[in-house]
Design a protein around this motif. Structure first.
Motif, mmCIF file in Angstrom:
data_model
loop_
_atom_site.group_PDB
_atom_site.id
_atom_site.type_symbol
_atom_site.label_atom_id
_atom_site.label_comp_id
_atom_site.label_asym_id
_atom_site.label_seq_id
_atom_site.Cartn_x
_atom_site.Cartn_y
_atom_site.Cartn_z
ATOM 1 N N ARG A 88 5.276 -25.290 -33.827
ATOM 2 C CA ARG A 88 5.228 -23.848 -33.587
ATOM 3 C C ARG A 88 4.057 -23.219 -34.359
ATOM 4 O O ARG A 88 3.332 -22.394 -33.825
ATOM 5 C CB ARG A 88 6.529 -23.182 -34.025
ATOM 6 C CG ARG A 88 7.676 -23.429 -33.114
ATOM 7 C CD ARG A 88 8.976 -22.797 -33.671
ATOM 8 N NE ARG A 88 10.030 -22.898 -32.712
ATOM 9 C CZ ARG A 88 10.187 -22.106 -31.675
ATOM 10 N NH1 ARG A 88 9.342 -21.118 -31.479
ATOM 11 N NH2 ARG A 88 11.176 -22.275 -30.831
ATOM 12 N N GLU A 104 3.962 -15.473 -30.298
ATOM 13 C CA GLU A 104 5.285 -16.028 -30.599
ATOM 14 C C GLU A 104 6.109 -16.167 -29.320
ATOM 15 O O GLU A 104 6.817 -17.146 -29.141
ATOM 16 C CB GLU A 104 6.024 -15.160 -31.622
ATOM 17 C CG GLU A 104 5.441 -15.250 -33.030
ATOM 18 C CD GLU A 104 5.505 -16.660 -33.619
ATOM 19 O OE1 GLU A 104 6.511 -17.375 -33.427
ATOM 20 O OE2 GLU A 104 4.517 -17.057 -34.270
ATOM 21 N N ALA A 105 5.996 -15.191 -28.413
ATOM 22 C CA ALA A 105 6.731 -15.250 -27.146
ATOM 23 C C ALA A 105 6.271 -16.444 -26.305
ATOM 24 O O ALA A 105 7.093 -17.130 -25.695
ATOM 25 C CB ALA A 105 6.556 -13.947 -26.372
ATOM 26 N N GLN A 106 4.965 -16.690 -26.280
ATOM 27 C CA GLN A 106 4.449 -17.828 -25.531
ATOM 28 C C GLN A 106 4.917 -19.146 -26.145
ATOM 29 O O GLN A 106 5.265 -20.083 -25.429
ATOM 30 C CB GLN A 106 2.916 -17.785 -25.478
ATOM 31 C CG GLN A 106 2.368 -16.665 -24.622
ATOM 32 C CD GLN A 106 0.867 -16.500 -24.782
ATOM 33 O OE1 GLN A 106 0.323 -16.606 -25.878
ATOM 34 N NE2 GLN A 106 0.197 -16.216 -23.672
ATOM 35 N N VAL A 107 4.925 -19.216 -27.467
ATOM 36 C CA VAL A 107 5.403 -20.419 -28.154
ATOM 37 C C VAL A 107 6.880 -20.634 -27.833
ATOM 38 O O VAL A 107 7.295 -21.751 -27.504
ATOM 39 C CB VAL A 107 5.169 -20.329 -29.677
ATOM 40 C CG1 VAL A 107 5.863 -21.481 -30.404
ATOM 41 C CG2 VAL A 107 3.689 -20.302 -30.000
ATOM 42 N N ASP A 108 7.676 -19.569 -27.913
ATOM 43 C CA ASP A 108 9.104 -19.681 -27.610
ATOM 44 C C ASP A 108 9.331 -20.188 -26.189
ATOM 45 O O ASP A 108 10.171 -21.057 -25.954
ATOM 46 C CB ASP A 108 9.808 -18.328 -27.785
ATOM 47 C CG ASP A 108 9.912 -17.905 -29.237
ATOM 48 O OD1 ASP A 108 9.748 -18.756 -30.136
ATOM 49 O OD2 ASP A 108 10.151 -16.703 -29.478
ATOM 50 N N GLU A 109 8.555 -19.652 -25.239
ATOM 51 C CA GLU A 109 8.685 -20.065 -23.841
ATOM 52 C C GLU A 109 8.329 -21.541 -23.666
ATOM 53 O O GLU A 109 9.022 -22.287 -22.985
ATOM 54 C CB GLU A 109 7.773 -19.191 -22.975
ATOM 55 C CG GLU A 109 7.881 -19.468 -21.496
ATOM 56 C CD GLU A 109 6.979 -18.564 -20.681
ATOM 57 O OE1 GLU A 109 6.565 -19.011 -19.604
ATOM 58 O OE2 GLU A 109 6.684 -17.434 -21.113
ATOM 59 N N MET A 117 8.324 -23.888 -26.024
ATOM 60 C CA MET A 117 9.269 -24.743 -26.748
ATOM 61 C C MET A 117 10.622 -24.805 -26.044
ATOM 62 O O MET A 117 11.321 -25.809 -26.144
ATOM 63 C CB MET A 117 9.461 -24.232 -28.181
ATOM 64 C CG MET A 117 8.219 -24.336 -29.049
ATOM 65 S SD MET A 117 7.715 -26.020 -29.388
ATOM 66 C CE MET A 117 8.983 -26.534 -30.528
ATOM 67 N N ALA A 118 10.989 -23.762 -25.322
ATOM 68 C CA ALA A 118 12.276 -23.737 -24.623
ATOM 69 C C ALA A 118 12.263 -24.653 -23.408
ATOM 70 O O ALA A 118 13.310 -25.099 -22.944
ATOM 71 C CB ALA A 118 12.621 -22.317 -24.193
ATOM 72 N N GLN A 150 11.890 -29.717 -26.606
ATOM 73 C CA GLN A 150 13.237 -29.844 -27.153
ATOM 74 C C GLN A 150 13.215 -30.566 -28.490
ATOM 75 O O GLN A 150 12.672 -31.660 -28.601
ATOM 76 C CB GLN A 150 14.139 -30.582 -26.164
ATOM 77 C CG GLN A 150 14.321 -29.852 -24.851
ATOM 78 C CD GLN A 150 15.008 -28.509 -25.018
ATOM 79 O OE1 GLN A 150 15.851 -28.329 -25.884
ATOM 80 N NE2 GLN A 150 14.629 -27.555 -24.196
#
Length: 149
Positions: free
Chosen positions: A105, A117-122, A124-125, A130
């Protein structure tokens, strides 16, 4: 310079007026990133900044735009799977094929073409990001997933 199929040129020609906010058949140079992306290209933010700066204050006709589109298209992909994999491998201290999810991250948000951060979260999700029970990510799987688009 890269070639574009006539059907794609016709499609772009039809969509180009949507970006013409003055009704003169031209677009503002500052809009180039949006226009390039809307017509299927994915230039980096650095490329967009460079192109926008070179065309700052200019109004571009479709023919002017088409030259820029072909230049960006001809640049191809910035990196390959091997590049991405080898870059992440540097963070695999144990040679296990895994890196810490937190470290991944951090890398995605701070190095190179920085992600929000939103792009990283997307990212990584999705399937490739995983984390296992110990909070690690298989960077081979992640590299393949991230480059799928």
């Amino acid at each position: 310079m890269a070639e574009i199929e006539q059907s794609m040129i016709d499609e772009m020609k039809d969509g180009f007026p949507l970006f013409d906010n003055k009704g003169d058949g031209k677009i503002d140079g500052a809009q180039l990133g949006d226009v390039l992306r809307s017509f299927g290209l994915n230039p980096s933010n650095a490329e967009v900044d460079k192109i926008a700066k070179a065309n700052e204050g200019k109004r571009l006709s479709f023919d002017d735009y088409l030259v820029i589109h072909k230049q960006v298209l001809g640049q191809g992909e910035v990196g390959s799977y091997e590049d991405f994999f080898e870059g992440l491998k540097l963070f695999d201290k144990e040679g296990s094929g895994l890196i810490s999810g937190a470290e991944l991250r951090h890398v995605l948000a701070t190095l190179g073409e920085k992600l929000t951060e939103a792009q990283v979260d997307e990212l990584m999700a999705g399937g490739g990001g995983q984390e296992d029970a110990e909070g690690n990510v298989n960077y081979d799987t992640f590299s393949k997933y991230a480059l799928e688009g």
